[in-house]
Enzyme design. Structure first.
Site, PDB file in Angstrom:
ATOM      1  N   TRP A 263     -69.897 -10.028 -23.108  1.00 45.09           N
ATOM      2  CA  TRP A 263     -69.187 -11.310 -23.036  1.00 45.09           C
ATOM      3  C   TRP A 263     -70.106 -12.301 -23.745  1.00 45.09           C
ATOM      4  O   TRP A 263     -71.200 -12.593 -23.268  1.00 45.09           O
ATOM      5  CB  TRP A 263     -68.986 -11.687 -21.576  1.00 45.09           C
TER       6      TRP A 263
ATOM      7  N   LYS B 124     -64.583 -12.057 -15.027  1.00 39.81           N
ATOM      8  CA  LYS B 124     -64.329 -11.937 -13.595  1.00 39.81           C
ATOM      9  C   LYS B 124     -65.528 -12.417 -12.793  1.00 39.81           C
ATOM     10  O   LYS B 124     -65.397 -13.119 -11.807  1.00 39.81           O
ATOM     11  CB  LYS B 124     -64.046 -10.473 -13.268  1.00 39.81           C
TER      12      LYS B 124
ATOM     13  N   ASN C 107     -77.410  -7.701 -19.386  1.00 38.45           N
ATOM     14  CA  ASN C 107     -76.484  -8.691 -18.827  1.00 38.45           C
ATOM     15  C   ASN C 107     -77.355  -9.855 -18.382  1.00 38.45           C
ATOM     16  O   ASN C 107     -78.348  -9.655 -17.692  1.00 38.45           O
ATOM     17  CB  ASN C 107     -75.747  -8.056 -17.638  1.00 38.45           C
ATOM     18  N   GLY C 108     -76.980 -11.082 -18.780  1.00 35.97           N
ATOM     19  CA  GLY C 108     -77.782 -12.236 -18.385  1.00 35.97           C
ATOM     20  C   GLY C 108     -78.192 -13.036 -19.607  1.00 35.97           C
ATOM     21  O   GLY C 108     -77.616 -12.883 -20.687  1.00 35.97           O
TER      22      GLY C 108
ATOM     23  N   GLU D 248     -55.076 -20.040 -16.825  1.00 34.16           N
ATOM     24  CA  GLU D 248     -55.937 -18.866 -17.047  1.00 34.16           C
ATOM     25  C   GLU D 248     -55.195 -17.734 -17.757  1.00 34.16           C
ATOM     26  O   GLU D 248     -55.733 -17.115 -18.654  1.00 34.16           O
ATOM     27  CB  GLU D 248     -56.419 -18.299 -15.694  1.00 34.16           C
TER      28      GLU D 248
ATOM     29  N   LYS E  79     -54.201 -20.956 -12.165  1.00 28.43           N
ATOM     30  CA  LYS E  79     -53.624 -19.625 -12.414  1.00 28.43           C
ATOM     31  C   LYS E  79     -52.814 -19.645 -13.708  1.00 28.43           C
ATOM     32  O   LYS E  79     -52.940 -18.764 -14.550  1.00 28.43           O
ATOM     33  CB  LYS E  79     -52.692 -19.180 -11.269  1.00 28.43           C
TER      34      LYS E  79
ATOM     35  N   HIS F 172     -50.628 -43.440 -11.782  1.00 30.69           N
ATOM     36  CA  HIS F 172     -51.850 -44.026 -12.355  1.00 30.69           C
ATOM     37  C   HIS F 172     -52.247 -43.348 -13.658  1.00 30.69           C
ATOM     38  O   HIS F 172     -53.407 -43.407 -14.060  1.00 30.69           O
ATOM     39  CB  HIS F 172     -52.992 -43.960 -11.341  1.00 30.69           C
TER      40      HIS F 172
ATOM     41  N   ARG G 152     -64.329  -7.235 -15.702  1.00 31.60           N
ATOM     42  CA  ARG G 152     -65.316  -8.308 -15.613  1.00 31.60           C
ATOM     43  C   ARG G 152     -65.147  -9.325 -16.733  1.00 31.60           C
ATOM     44  O   ARG G 152     -65.657 -10.435 -16.633  1.00 31.60           O
ATOM     45  CB  ARG G 152     -66.739  -7.720 -15.675  1.00 31.60           C
TER      46      ARG G 152
ATOM     47  N   GLU H 164     -54.946 -24.934  -7.703  1.00 33.58           N
ATOM     48  CA  GLU H 164     -55.043 -23.487  -7.863  1.00 33.58           C
ATOM     49  C   GLU H 164     -53.854 -22.950  -8.652  1.00 33.58           C
ATOM     50  O   GLU H 164     -54.010 -22.069  -9.509  1.00 33.58           O
ATOM     51  CB  GLU H 164     -55.149 -22.845  -6.466  1.00 33.58           C
TER      52      GLU H 164
ATOM     53  N   CYS I 133     -70.767  -9.513 -18.934  1.00 30.68           N
ATOM     54  CA  CYS I 133     -71.248  -8.241 -19.488  1.00 30.68           C
ATOM     55  C   CYS I 133     -71.275  -7.150 -18.417  1.00 30.68           C
ATOM     56  O   CYS I 133     -71.535  -7.412 -17.249  1.00 30.68           O
ATOM     57  CB  CYS I 133     -72.668  -8.398 -20.005  1.00 30.68           C
TER      58      CYS I 133
HETATM   59  C1  G6P Z   1     -64.819 -16.680 -12.529  1.00 31.08           C
HETATM   60  C2  G6P Z   1     -63.525 -15.948 -12.208  1.00 31.08           C
HETATM   61  C3  G6P Z   1     -62.719 -16.745 -11.188  1.00 31.08           C
HETATM   62  C4  G6P Z   1     -63.559 -17.033  -9.956  1.00 31.08           C
HETATM   63  C5  G6P Z   1     -64.891 -17.706 -10.314  1.00 31.08           C
HETATM   64  C6  G6P Z   1     -65.827 -17.742  -9.126  1.00 31.08           C
HETATM   65  O1  G6P Z   1     -64.532 -17.862 -13.197  1.00 31.08           O
HETATM   66  O2  G6P Z   1     -62.754 -15.770 -13.377  1.00 31.08           O
HETATM   67  O3  G6P Z   1     -61.568 -16.015 -10.817  1.00 31.08           O
HETATM   68  O4  G6P Z   1     -62.846 -17.852  -9.081  1.00 31.08           O
HETATM   69  O5  G6P Z   1     -65.552 -16.961 -11.337  1.00 31.08           O
HETATM   70  O6  G6P Z   1     -66.144 -16.419  -8.783  1.00 31.08           O
HETATM   71  P1  G6P Z   1     -66.637 -15.945  -7.365  1.00 31.08           P
HETATM   72  O7  G6P Z   1     -66.871 -14.468  -7.527  1.00 31.08           O
HETATM   73  O8  G6P Z   1     -67.912 -16.688  -7.089  1.00 31.08           O
HETATM   74  O9  G6P Z   1     -65.577 -16.264  -6.387  1.00 31.08           O
END
Ligand code: G6P
Length: 610
Positions: A75, A605, A100-101, A490, A487, A506, A27, A483, A2
């Protein structure tokens, strides 16, 4: 997650709020809304499911205008993304709230309010806040006192912006557990979840601290701490330029941020290296006595930042000779721990506001760690403020939800830490000099890899009609594969899993067929021959292989195997360099699939709720 924006000004605030919401889009959110008080002291509201553009369209049809307003990107946590669940939430047309929260005790509060005759239009936890503020005002409290009384009754985490119809020219903001900043103008003031939202209107900010409640008017801002005492909080000038959050000539923020990595890495390393050593003071004057006592490292993080931690574990153990554990924050915070003496608690976070990482840090303070150290990209963040030691990654604002430059700069920061601790243990001056030479070359090496983009864009076409994919790596390249898979899933929504290549037989080998592309990362290290054998296992099952390989590695050309040569680099920095082509692959697959690259569905984000 949010986003909140609010404004009290002499000018009309609708455009400021809308621009602020657009700047908070990164965000992650699924609905948006705005409430503005008109000159007659009535609050009007517009809300829309979907993008801020939908809200903008709703506002074009039925404009809002006035001098006091709040706006929000939501969100969804409690209740689906619908108009009725979108913020601002209102109580009897008199009080409007953005939040937010998560309010954990909202059910009890809701029952109590219903008993007192209040009705609810949404399934959210937030609506109880609006009604509770209204209830306090109905018993005679002004807006500030009503918000103070309300927050004292809330359990959970929140950043709040509240306005009342009969107190025009006033916003009350409160913060506990979720970030909130006040923007200072001349004869106008603003509130927002982060500074980006307000950069077009100010660069002067005050960051609220835990438990603060702020009374924001056109000419004044008065901040009260959790005990109700009026306090001064320092004013800070943001160093983020308004252009830093523009896309420049790039089609997406993510592509811009991928291409910024070379520069961002140079910034991370700037002033921190001599010709052959990591400078001793870069972790601040308090670091030396702490570092002298350390015997091991515990890393905690989420998402991409967690993957950075997994790579660092190899470095801590192989280079520094220090035992290192890595755990996702949401697990760490809910289990019992045995903390050996002399353990450094390291958090890694782009935003510094991730709720689980922050909670883990707070938990760690009672567990007997020697000290805490944050590797973070946002200087004003809670994580930075609450850690004993800090290393800023200096990547600049990262807007794309899928983290790219934040990740590679975290890795560079972690290498600095490995060197700083390692020289007190197993790291020789010679190894440190080798590492530092590799770091000096790193920005140029990343530039060389970025030049592969056209080839990678071509390869991306092979993924567009696929539903599953597998990523393989060994050693420190296994987290790189994790990673790469993260990516791809996501932003392209293709199911992607990563495995240490030796585990293939396995289980996952059962899935391999011509419809499941297999991506492997093959640097020129001691595990190369083993990796090659694992790849044979894939080929023998008819799988199509795409290998990102160090350009010194020879593969016999054959059907079913595509090799993309990656310029060779020092083994220690290979995880950073090999990450870049995987970012580009995910990006181009997503573009071909037409997904919302910078704001993928369901993701946020900055995850400021548990
Ligand atoms: C969310 C974002 C990711 C990020 C993760 C941790 O899931 O979409 O891209 O890696 O949070 O965020 P931070 O700000 O703690 O690195």
């Amino acid at each position: 997650m949010c986003g909140i924006v609010g404004a009290v000004a002499e000018r009309d605030v609708a455009r400021i709020l809308l621009e602020g919401l657009k700047r908070l889009e990164y965000r992650g959110y699924d609905s948006a809304g705005m409430a503005i008080a008109d000159d007659a002291g009535r609050i009007h509201r517009r809300r829309a499911v979907g993008k801020v553009a939908s809200l903008e369209a709703a506002l074009a049809e039925e404009p809002l205008a006035g001098h006091t307003g709040i706006a929000h990107t939501r969100w969804a946590t409690h209740g689906r993304p619908t108009d009725a669940n979108a913020h601002p939430h209102m109580a009897r047309g008199q009080v409007a709230v953005v939040h937010n929260g998560i309010i954990e005790n909202y059910e009890a509060l809701r029952r109590d309010l219903e008993g007192a005759g209040y009705t609810f239009e949404s399934q959210t936890d937030t609506e109880v806040v609006a009604n509770q503020v209204h209830r306090h005002m109905a018993s005679g409290a002004d807006l500030l006192a009503a918000v103070q009384a309300t927050v004292a009754e809330l359990d959970g985490a929140y950043a709040l912006g509240v306005m009342a119809a009969d107190e025009p020219g006033r916003l009350v903001a409160a913060r506990r557990g979720s970030p909130l900043v006040i923007g200072l103008g001349i004869g106008e003031h603003f509130i927002a979840s982060d500074v980006f939202a307000l950069l077009p209107v100010t660069q002067r900010f005050v960051f609220l601290e835990e438990g603060d409640v702020a009374d924001v008017r056109r000419e004044t801002v008065a901040i009260h701490d959790r005990g109700g005492k009026q306090v001064e909080r320092p004013e800070r000038l943001s160093e983020v330029s308004p252009d830093a959050v523009e896309r420049g000539g790039y089609r997406h923020f993510m592509l811009k941020e991928i291409h910024e990595q070379s520069h961002a890495l140079a910034e991370t390393l700037e002033g921190r290296l001599s010709r052959d050593a990591v400078l001793p003071e870069i972790f601040g004057p308090d670091a030396r006595p702490i570092f002298d006592r350390l015997q091991r490292v515990q890393i905690v993080a989420c998402g991409t930042s967690y993957h950075a931690g997994l790579i660092a574990r190899y470095w801590f153990e192989s280079l520094a000779g220090l035992p290192c554990d890595v755990e996702v924050a949401s697990e760490f915070r809910y289990r019992r721990h045995v903390v050996p003496d002399g353990t450094l608690f390291v958090t890694i976070s782009q935003s510094g506001e991730t709720a689980d990482t922050l909670a883990a840090l707070r938990e760690a303070k009672n567990l007997g760690f020697a000290a805490s150290l944050a590797i973070c990209n946002v200087p004003e963040s809670s994580l930075v403020r609450e850690s004993d030691l800090v290393l800023m990654t200096r990547a600049g604002p990262e807007i794309g939800v899928a983290s790219t430059k934040a990740f590679t700069t975290q890795l560079a920061g972690l290498l600095l830490l490995v060197a700083a601790l390692g020289r007190r243990h197993a790291l020789t001056a010679e190894s440190e000099a080798g590492l530092v030479a590799a770091l000096h070359d790193l920005p140029a090496a990343v530039e060389r890899v970025l030049a592969l983009e056209p080839d990678i864009a071509d390869l991306a076409e092979r993924f567009v009609d696929k539903r599953h994919s597998l990523f393989l790596g060994r050693g420190a390249q296994y987290p790189v594969a994790l990673e790469g898979a993260l990516k791809l899933k996501e932003i392209s929504y293709i199911h992607a899993e990563a495995y240490p290549a030796g585990e293939l037989k396995h289980g996952p080998l059962a899935l391999v067929d011509a419809d499941m592309p297999v991506v492997a990362v093959a640097p020129n290290d001691e595990l190369l021959e083993k990796l090659k054998s694992n790849l044979q296992e894939v080929e023998a099952r008819g799988g199509e292989l795409l290998v990102f390989a160090d350009d010194r590695v020879q593969f016999t050309p054959r059907d079913g195997l595509t090799v993309l040569a990656v310029p060779s680099v020092h083994e220690l920095v290979a995880p950073l360099v090999f990450t870049v082509p995987l970012q580009l692959l995910a990006y181009h697959v997503a573009v071909l699939k037409g997904t919302d690259v910078d704001k993928p569905r369901n993701l946020a984000k900055s995850v400021t709720v548990e």
